[in-house]
Design an enzyme around this catalytic site. Structure first.
Site: not given
Length: 525
Positions: A86, A176, A178, A230, A233, A235-236
């Site tokens: 584009c 586009h 994408e 926290s 997902v 931070s774990s």
């Protein structure tokens, strides 16, 4: 800062398109590493990354306007393959001697392109002489191609829907590829990185895991690392990856603010202590948080109060850990993701309106004078989940719906009390249980109950009730930026509502939220 060198990569130069991140997602899905950098620092990024190919994104500017963005000359001088999308097509053609004009018929939305010539860009799925649907979004258009370019495909209002100089490996599309509205767009981008640039699909979470473990060890050495856990997902996964790299040099701090879902704190603490044997400090700060939040009804004040208290509690625990005789931690782990990095160096660099304050640990590094360890800063959310699977996290944990940092405080509009939170926890647990029983949990992006600050009259048996209203929310989404409400059948809603009213004392009415985002947000506060 924990980062990996990537010898085989793609640079995406961002000219301000709202869907630039989708380009990166498609390239990553093809197994190739890529980075997004705004056009303002593209020359520096190109020199540092040394990519094997470059993609120019779309953008809102007009190439015909004075001072409109351009790609650095170094990209053309390097002779690496280029794909312009584009606005990217327009600036590439302009910079190579072509002509772009405004004022022609614009194209916004679906269009059909006619393939005039075969090309490696769409080898294997589009054929010469046939038409295919794509997604257009342009006002200006190229009216004269640079020397060496030829027409590959046309549309009604874009005579150069695809144009290329195949000798120099320069390819351009007016549409586009994408976005999901271009059905074969992902294949086109995959062909560019594999068949034209010549890269292999070696971007895997197994390789990332091994290399990141090496980088963490290199960065941290024998130092100690603190991680603010926290229970989510991000931070774990960060904590488990860091622990795999440095073992007990990592200490996690889980601040329980009393605003988690039913049984959630126990699940998080049990998983980290018992299953992964990660050193974990569990701080029960519910009295502190709920005391400070007593009588607070403004959602922004709620969020900022929770963020401030989190930092204060975390700092106090960090001081205790530093005084344990094992040396003060010098590193702070965070679950920063790649979209956070992209947004921090935005295309415009200008101010944006704050819809909601985000509760995170962003204020900690400056206050605590610690170096950051950010093992997820190169990953998108879906890649974090894939890395979690690679690390052996249970699917029931990895696939959990997003949960806000302020927890149930923003799912309980108005002032919160322990009684209201207990009512909400029970209703939410029943709702999610019904979703799982119906086999819908993985189909829905996010689902939760909201306890409204409204009481209504009801009848239970021979008695009049005056209890709270519970709203149920469920949305489908790809990235949380936009969302549609989930179209439950009425039988499901009836079952969920009946269970909540029968099993949760304090609720006598249940409603379903059918608002999309926009105009609404996913959360109520």
């Amino acid at each position: 800062m924990t980062q990996i060198a990537h010898p085989d990569s793609i640079l995406i130069i961002d000219f301000g398109s709202q869907v630039t991140q989708l380009i990166a997602r498609r390239i990553r899905e093809a197994g190739v590493y890529c980075e997004i950098h705004p056009f303002q620092n593209a020359a520096e990024a190109f020199e540092k990354l040394q990519p094997k190919g470059v993609i120019f994104s779309g953008g809102p500017a007009s190439v015909t306007a004075e001072g409109s963005p351009r790609a650095p000359q170094a990209v053309f001088d390097s002779k690496v393959p280029i794909l312009g999308i584009c606005y990217g097509q327009q600036t590439l053609c302009t910079q190579l001697g072509g002509v772009v004009e405004g004022g022609h018929a614009a194209e916004f939305g679906r269009a059909d392109i006619d393939i005039k010539k075969a090309s490696p860009l769409f080898e294997g799925f589009w054929e010469q002489g046939k038409s295919y649907p794509v997604w257009m979004s342009h006002g200006d258009r190229v009216t004269k191609l640079p020397e060496g370019f030829e027409v590959i495909a046309t549309s009604e209002n874009a005579p150069f829907a695809i144009a290329a100089d195949e000798k120099r490996h320069y390819y351009t599309t007016m549409f586009h590829p994408e976005v999901v509205h271009t059905p074969d767009g992902g294949k086109l981008l995959s062909n560019f990185v594999h068949k034209i640039v010549g890269l292999k699909s070696d971007w895997t979470m197994a390789a990332y895991r091994a290399e990141m473990i090496r980088k963490i060890r290199e960065q941290v050495g024998t130092g100690r690392v603190l991680c603010a856990l926290s229970g989510g997902v991000d931070s774990s996964v960060a904590a488990i990856l860091i622990h795999e790299a440095i073992g007990d040099q990592l200490t996690c701090v889980y601040v329980d603010h009393g605003l988690m879902r039913l049984g959630e704190s126990e699940q998080v603490v049990g998983m980290f202590r018992d299953h992964y044997n990660i050193p974990l400090v569990h701080v029960d700060a519910a009295d502190l948080f709920l005391g400070e939040l007593s009588g607070v009804s403004d959602p922004e004040v709620k969020r900022k109060t929770i963020g401030r208290l989190f930092i204060e509690v975390f700092e106090a625990e960090a001081a205790k850990i530093a005084a344990d005789g094992k040396g003060a931690p010098k590193f702070l782990a965070q679950g920063t993701l790649y979209p956070d990095v992209i947004e921090s160096v935005s295309f415009s660099g200008g101010p944006s309106v704050t819809i909601k304050s985000h509760h995170n640990v962003g204020g900690l590094p400056e206050r605590m004078n610690m170096q950051l360890v950010e093992p997820l800063r190169e990953l998108f959310k879906d890649e974090v989940r894939a890395l979690g699977r690679e690390l052996g996290l249970p699917e029931s944990f990895i696939g959990r719906h997003p949960f806000p940092g302020p927890g149930l405080a923003i799912r309980c509009p108005g002032a919160i009390t322990r009684e209201k939170l207990d009512i909400l926890r029970k209703a939410d647990a029943i709702y999610l249980d019904e979703i799982r029983k119906a086999g819908l949990y993985d189909t829905i992006w996010q689902a939760f109950a909201v306890l409204l600050p409204v009481q209504t009259v009801g009848v239970m048996g021979d008695y009049r009730t005056y209890d709270f209203v519970c709203a149920l929310r469920a949305v489908t989404s790809v990235d949380g930026m936009t969302a549609d409400f989930y179209p439950y059948d009425m039988n499901f809603l009836g079952r969920a509502a009946t269970r909540i009213i029968n099993e949760v004392r304090g609720i006598n009415r249940v409603v379903y939220d059918v608002t999309s985002k926009p105009p609404g947000t996913i959360e109520w506060e």
